[in-house]
Motif scaffolding. Sequence first.
Motif, PDB file in Angstrom:
ATOM      1  N   LYS A  86       0.822  -1.243   0.176  1.00 27.76           N
ATOM      2  CA  LYS A  86      -0.101  -0.029   0.005  1.00 27.76           C
ATOM      3  C   LYS A  86       0.852   1.164   0.147  1.00 27.76           C
ATOM      4  N   GLN A  87       1.914   1.156   0.905  1.00 29.34           N
ATOM      5  CA  GLN A  87       2.682   2.336   0.803  1.00 29.34           C
ATOM      6  C   GLN A  87       3.601   2.534  -0.461  1.00 29.34           C
ATOM      7  N   LEU A  88       3.779   1.510  -1.209  1.00 29.36           N
ATOM      8  CA  LEU A  88       4.580   1.532  -2.418  1.00 29.36           C
ATOM      9  C   LEU A  88       3.803   2.468  -3.317  1.00 29.36           C
ATOM     10  N   VAL A  89       2.227   2.126  -3.496  1.00 26.18           N
ATOM     11  CA  VAL A  89       1.452   2.731  -4.204  1.00 26.18           C
ATOM     12  C   VAL A  89       1.280   4.071  -3.980  1.00 26.18           C
ATOM     13  N   GLU A  90       1.182   4.505  -2.640  1.00 25.57           N
ATOM     14  CA  GLU A  90       1.406   6.081  -2.166  1.00 25.57           C
ATOM     15  C   GLU A  90       2.681   6.638  -2.595  1.00 25.57           C
TER      16      GLU A  90
END
Lengths: 110, 241
Positions: A86-90
Amino acid sequence: MAKSAELLQGTLDLLILRTLELRPLHGVGIGDRIEQVTGGVFVIGPGSLFPALHRLEGRGWIKGEWGELESGRRAKFYALTMAGRKQLVEEKRNWRRVNTAINQVLAEEL
Amino acid sequence: MAMATALAISGQGIDAPLRFEVASVKAVEPTLDGRYMIRMRVNAGELNYSAASLKQILQQAYEVRDFQIAGPDWMASARFDVRAKVPAGAPVTKIPEMLRSLLAERFKISSHSETRDLPMYELIVGKAGPKMKESAGDPAAPNGFTINKGPGHLEGHMMSMAALANTLAALLGRQVADHTGLAGRYDFDLQYAPDDIAATMPDRLPLLDAVQSELGLKLEARKGPVKVIVIDHIEKTPTEN
């Protein structure tokens, strides 16, 4: 080989998370991969890489587990967690925003 | 060239066997319950072994598995702390050579290598074909690895069959020869019941069966040539640091 460049603050997290998107890797492998993919523009030394890995692990974005290389050498391998994905998407979204903004500033110069 | 420079800096000749810059070897007293916290690490140019048995150190030095070392039985129970500094610029691949120099000096080891006809396994493809997933192309990371996900649970990434055979050899305590004929690299998730804790894992198969059902490969027992390091002489007490 191209001269290595300074990393923009905050982009190391993005580079590490992205490198681990496909498969887990050990610390040295992460550094090598980033150097290889960027054609030597980003050379991440152990003094930057390992504190970053510990920080990302502390935030729950990656998880380290012990394993063994083909050579028989033991190493700690890091994998993305669900929170890390999720953090990578962000982080990708943030980077695109920064990239667009900088391009706009550069276009202004012309 | 970088290597030659590093050697020159550390005062070692190019042709001489590579040695640690400084090293200490200290015997570990036996514990009452026979349990030890064993650690064998190389980090930031320092080798750090805690309570490693002489046999475990020999395995690292000669780059072989436990079953490939023949010598006195006490080598498996005599334990040592080893601290050593790797010369600047020397690659980790040279550490076995440095360990051999250290062991020869402190334990007065003499050894020779020979081939013995020993029980081993042949790794072949099962009747239904391999069940492993071919690794996604990633030429930048050609080295395979396994991650220990817990007791009896191995996750393999980018593994060649030769590397898998080597991993299985460590688990089975016997040489495993790769006769799969598979040239690719594979990802897999192998879950099995290790012999010593099989009773606590009733839902898992023993390793030989799990390799067949989960990887689609077969291990056939037979006898075959195995390289063995024979320790002809070794002192029980290392010389002073």
